[in-house]
Scaffold this motif. Structure first.
Motif, PDB file in Angstrom:
ATOM      1  N   UNK A 165       0.849  -1.191   0.000  1.00  0.00           N
ATOM      2  CA  UNK A 165       0.000   0.000   0.000  1.00  0.00           C
ATOM      3  C   UNK A 165       0.878   1.232   0.000  1.00  0.00           C
TER       4      UNK A 165
ATOM      5  N   UNK B  96     -18.713   7.266 -10.699  1.00  0.00           N
ATOM      6  CA  UNK B  96     -17.762   6.338 -10.104  1.00  0.00           C
ATOM      7  C   UNK B  96     -16.439   7.023  -9.848  1.00  0.00           C
ATOM      8  N   UNK B  97     -15.980   7.780 -10.875  1.00  0.00           N
ATOM      9  CA  UNK B  97     -14.710   8.485 -10.745  1.00  0.00           C
ATOM     10  C   UNK B  97     -14.777   9.519  -9.615  1.00  0.00           C
TER      11      UNK B  97
ATOM     12  N   UNK C 101     -16.644   9.306  -6.960  1.00  0.00           N
ATOM     13  CA  UNK C 101     -16.612   8.546  -5.714  1.00  0.00           C
ATOM     14  C   UNK C 101     -15.197   8.090  -5.391  1.00  0.00           C
ATOM     15  N   UNK C 102     -14.508   7.568  -6.432  1.00  0.00           N
ATOM     16  CA  UNK C 102     -13.147   7.067  -6.228  1.00  0.00           C
ATOM     17  C   UNK C 102     -12.206   8.187  -5.826  1.00  0.00           C
TER      18      UNK C 102
ATOM     19  N   UNK D 207     -12.838   9.055  -2.278  1.00  0.00           N
ATOM     20  CA  UNK D 207     -12.274   8.014  -1.414  1.00  0.00           C
ATOM     21  C   UNK D 207     -10.774   8.184  -1.262  1.00  0.00           C
TER      22      UNK D 207
ATOM     23  N   UNK E  58      -5.438   9.509 -15.466  1.00  0.00           N
ATOM     24  CA  UNK E  58      -5.968   8.708 -14.364  1.00  0.00           C
ATOM     25  C   UNK E  58      -5.502   7.270 -14.535  1.00  0.00           C
TER      26      UNK E  58
ATOM     27  N   UNK F  77      -5.635   3.268 -14.143  1.00  0.00           N
ATOM     28  CA  UNK F  77      -6.740   2.334 -13.989  1.00  0.00           C
ATOM     29  C   UNK F  77      -6.626   1.610 -12.638  1.00  0.00           C
ATOM     30  N   UNK F  78      -5.399   1.327 -12.272  1.00  0.00           N
ATOM     31  CA  UNK F  78      -5.145   0.644 -10.993  1.00  0.00           C
ATOM     32  C   UNK F  78      -5.482   1.566  -9.821  1.00  0.00           C
ATOM     33  N   UNK F  79      -6.326   1.068  -8.909  1.00  0.00           N
ATOM     34  CA  UNK F  79      -6.831   1.931  -7.843  1.00  0.00           C
ATOM     35  C   UNK F  79      -5.724   2.407  -6.904  1.00  0.00           C
ATOM     36  N   UNK F  80      -4.747   1.521  -6.617  1.00  0.00           N
ATOM     37  CA  UNK F  80      -3.604   1.882  -5.764  1.00  0.00           C
ATOM     38  C   UNK F  80      -2.906   3.112  -6.315  1.00  0.00           C
TER      39      UNK F  80
END
Lengths: 687, 161
Positions: free
Chosen positions: B2, B30-31, B33-34, B37, B134, B136-139
């Motif tokens: 992480x 979604x974007x 929200x992400x 977050x 942006x 694609x990988x959330x990390x």
């Protein structure tokens, strides 16, 4: 019988001479010829008839024991035969040999037998032959030799006392008288013979010369006539041909043997139309008049008609009047004449107008085709030409260069080539009706314009395709990534936060987002595939019942969304020409659009119908849904362009791009009108 | 592994001192929200104002439409701008922001899924302050967002209003 015998003898003798005379005599001078013939005649007679004299003489000599006589007789006979056999040796040798033998015979007999023998006769004969063979000089010498021989005999009588002299009384005196008479007569005969032969020779040579000259001159004239550059023939006054030269043969194609002796009026050498003329000419000749030049036609052996020019004259030949005529083949001249005439007719026969305009602007000449045009241009020969032409003529004459000018008349266009003839002070105008060419050129220009238009259209089509491709790749990098990010992001958050606790409401919404993103991505891929298929699909055109199609689609939507109540109003019998499967996709997208955006309306109404705009029938689908702001109307049909956020109305932004693509492929247009909150109308045309 | 960026005490102090706002222009919920977050970790999520398309963004910045009456002096420290937006797209928004006298100096970071060279060039030539793709990988996405937040909220000096 007598005559036949004579003929037979003459023929036989000639044959004999042919075989036995030396071969050169046939081309020698006449005197030599005759001398050879005489020598041959004597020797032949001596050979054949000699034995008649020889045998008695030999018998008598044998009885009297005169061996010298036997020897000399035999020698003489052998000599005669030898001369015939050795006929190709020199004449001088043969003649001299023969004469010598005769002489020797004479002398021998004279000495052996004395004056009573045949000696004198042989001497006489020999001397005559010598003068015959060798001429005057030889004759004189023979006389001298004879005189000496006789003198010797006299001396022999006086002093030799030969036996035979004892039996003769006064032998010497008798001998003297005999010798004197012999010599005198001998002189007469030999010299006369020599003179005669000399004279004869001269006469023969003269005659030969004259005849040769005559022959040569005749040959010369014949050759002149033969080789005359014109045909020459002779005929009698009845028309019987007597002669024709080589040129005549050449012209008419017959050999002269086929013509001479025949009457030309009866030969097939005159065509019917020439017969009268020929008879007329002959008639003039009969009256003694010359004719010509006259033109007449002949038929050659191979059937060609040959025009000739003929001149005749009447000449005396012997006691007969004959016609002497010259014939000249004038087919070349005739051809040239007709060519010149044809050339002269050229401009008048030209189907295109030909005009001649003088420096001062007056029309000098117009051919037949030109004359037809004159009234249209108010033209007349001898009057002023139209000012346009005058100006061009003047310009052409000034510059010396051919000018071209186009004149419109009525619906036709005439192109003039103006060729200046400065020396003559006029210009020739060659005119051509170029209406068709102009029309063709215009047609080509029109086709080119159409082609350009088509290129523009095609370019536009290609640009549209290209735009779609750009949009496609753009969306791959943008629109397809967004759902992936959602899936990755929310699933990871779920993983992080809910490992050791059950899903609460928040967790459930995250999970829902993952489902939605997955679903959205699936739709994106489907729509993109559809769009690409439209671009590639084969295209066909057939009648399509749009009304039925829209009703079917509405029915499907109702079944899928049974909770929705949408009033769908479809006008009957809207038929178009198009590709049924493509039109189905387009109508589905439009209906789906309307269905979707009426989601928020209290009483959703979708209407499908037609209207007329600028004389063109236009189909439309109207809804009373969310509508859109007209400011963004141009963005509606771009691939992946959206006017609403996805949480308002879900969608991929491909639907309307697909519709536009399909309508464009049909050659039609699609556009939209709308107002925010009041609804939208989508129009499309199909040609 | 992480990768999280935790703000230092100093950084937190700075954040507290100023009422700093981030304008996020993003149509994809979604974007949004992400992004929120990602910001949550450092308690900057509540400083994010979201505009769902170009029109909303301009309305906010210019105090027009649905934001009529808002004080235009109160500008966000940074605008995180997506390019593909309904109605008015991102580049058009950028153009208008740069043309407007009050907003022309505002930092605008293009934040988009597109890495098309054409977009990058056009973005910079229209005056973008930065261009971020942006992940694609959330990390990675989280790390990028935290970096951006830290940089623009704490370390970047905003132009004078």
């Amino acid at each position: 019988l007598h005559i036949r015998f004579g003929e037979t003898f003459a023929t036989g003798w000639s044959a004999l001479e042919k075989r036995l005379l030396p071969s050169y005599v046939w081309t020698s001078d006449p005197l030599t010829f005759w001398r050879e013939r005489i020598l041959f005649l004597i020797c032949f007679i001596a050979s054949v008839f000699g034995p008649i004299a020889l045998i008695p003489s030999l018998l008598l000599s044998y009885k009297e024991g005169l061996w010298g006589v036997i020897l000399i007789d035999s020698l003489a006979y052998v000599a005669a035969v030898t001369i015939i056999i050795a006929r190709n040796s020199l004449f001088l040798a043969r003649a001299l040999g023969f004469c010598s033998i005769l002489y020797a015979l004479g002398i021998s007999i004279l000495f052996i037998l004395g004056p009573v023998g045949a000696g004198y006769i042989w001497l006489f004969g020999a001397s005559v032959l010598i003068s015959t063979f060798f001429g005057l000089g030889a004759a004189v010498w023979t006389l001298v030799v004879n005189a000496i021989a006789l003198l010797s005999v006299g001396v022999f009588i006086a002093y030799g006392n030969p036996e035979w002299a004892l039996h003769v009384e006064n032998a010497l005196e008798k001998w003297l008288v005999m010798a004197a008479n012999f010599l005198l007569l001998n002189a007469f005969v030999t010299i006369t013979t020599a003179f005669l032969l000399n004279g004869l020779k001269g006469a023969l040579l003269t005659e030969q010369k004259i005849s040769r000259n005559l022959r040569e001159s005749e040959e010369m004239f014949r050759s002149y006539l033969e080789n005359a550059p014109d045909g020459v023939y002779m005929s009698d006054l009845q028309g019987n041909l007597l002669y024709g030269n080589r040129k005549c043969e050449e012209i008419i194609g017959y050999r002269r043997e086929e013509l001479v002796g025949k009457n030309y009026l009866e030969l097939n050498i005159l065509p019917e139309k020439s017969l009268g003329k020929a008879a007329q000419l002959l008639h003039a000749n009969i009256e003694g008049k010359p004719t010509g030049p006259d033109e007449i036609e002949l038929i050659s052996k191979d059937g060609r008609i040959i025009p000739v020019e003929i001149n005749t004259n009447v000449v005396q030949r012997g006691d007969q009047k004959i016609v002497l005529a010259s014939v000249r083949d004038i087919s070349g001249r005739k051809k040239a004449e007709s060519e010149i005439q044809a050339m002269a007719r050229f401009p008048s026969e030209n189907p295109n107008p030909v005009l001649r305009i003088a420096r001062d602007g007056t029309l000098q000449y117009a051919n037949e085709a030109g004359l037809n045009l004159l009234p249209d241009w108010h033209l007349q020969e001898g009057r002023d030409a139209p000012s346009v032409l005058r100006a061009v003529v003047s310009e052409a004459l000034k510059s010396g260069l051919t000018q071209t000018v186009d004149l419109e008349h009525g619906k036709r266009t005439y192109s003039f080539s103006v060729a200046p003839i400065a020396v003559a002070g006029y210009a020739n105008l060659y005119c051509r009706d170029v209406t068709e060419r102009k029309r063709a050129e215009e047609e080509i220009r029109r086709l080119n314009r159409t082609l350009e238009q088509r290129v523009v259209e095609r370019t536009m089509e290609l640009e549209a395709v290209n735009k779609e491709l750009v949009a496609f790749s753009y969306s791959v990098s943008h629109d397809l990534r967004a759902p992936l990010r959602s899936i990755d992001g929310f699933s990871r958050i779920l993983f992080d936060k809910y490992q050791d606790k059950p899903l609460d409401d928040k967790g459930k919404t995250y999970l829902e987002r993952v489902f939605k993103a997955t679903h959205h991505m699936g739709r994106l891929i489907d729509d993109m595939l559809k769009l690409s298929r439209i671009t590639q699909a084969d295209f066909k055109r057939e009648p399509v019942d749009l009304s039925k199609m829209v009703r079917d689609i509405a029915e499907t939507f109702r079944k899928e969304n049974s909770e929705r109540v949408v009033d769908v109003d479809v006008r009957e019998e809207i038929m178009v020409q198009g590709d049924p499967s493509l039109m189905r996709i387009a109508m589905e997208n439009l209906m789906e659009n309307a269905w979707k955006f009426t989601g928020g309306a209290a009483h959703p109404v979708i209407e499908f119908g037609t209207t007329v705009r600028d004389g063109e029938t236009v189909c439309f689908i109207r809804d009373n849904g969310a509508g859109f702001e007209m400011a963004y109307a141009n963005k509606l049909f771009g691939a992946f362009q959206r006017l609403h956020t996805t949480d308002e109305f879900p969608g991929t932004g491909i639907g309307l791009a697909t519709v536009q693509r399909i309508i464009n492929r049909h050659g039609g247009r699609v556009w939209a009108e709308g107002e925010k909150g009041k609804g939208a109308i989508f129009y499309f045309t199909l040609p | 592994v992480k990768r999280e960026i935790r703000f230092t005490r100093f950084e937190k102090e700075v954040l507290k001192m100023k009422e700093k706002i981030i304008l996020l222009v993003e149509d994809n919920p979604d974007d949004v929200e992400l992004t929120k977050l990602a910001f949550e970790k450092n308690s900057i999520a509540n400083r994010v104002i979201v505009a769902k398309d170009g029109v909303e963004a301009l309305d906010y910045l210019f105090g027009t439409g649905m934001y009529a009456g808002r004080s235009v002096k109160d500008l966000p420290v940074v605008v995180l701008l997506d390019l593909k937006l309904p109605r008015i797209d991102g580049l058009e928004v950028l153009k208008r922001v740069r043309q407007n006298e009050t907003t022309r100096l505002i930092p605008v970071v293009i934040l988009t899924s597109s890495s098309e060279e054409k977009d990058v060039v056009e973005g910079y030539s229209l005056g973008a302050s930065s261009y971020v793709r942006k992940p694609v990988d959330f990390e990675q996405f989280t790390a990028a967002m935290q970096c951006l937040g830290l940089y623009w909220l704490v370390w970047n000096e905003t132009p004078p209003v």
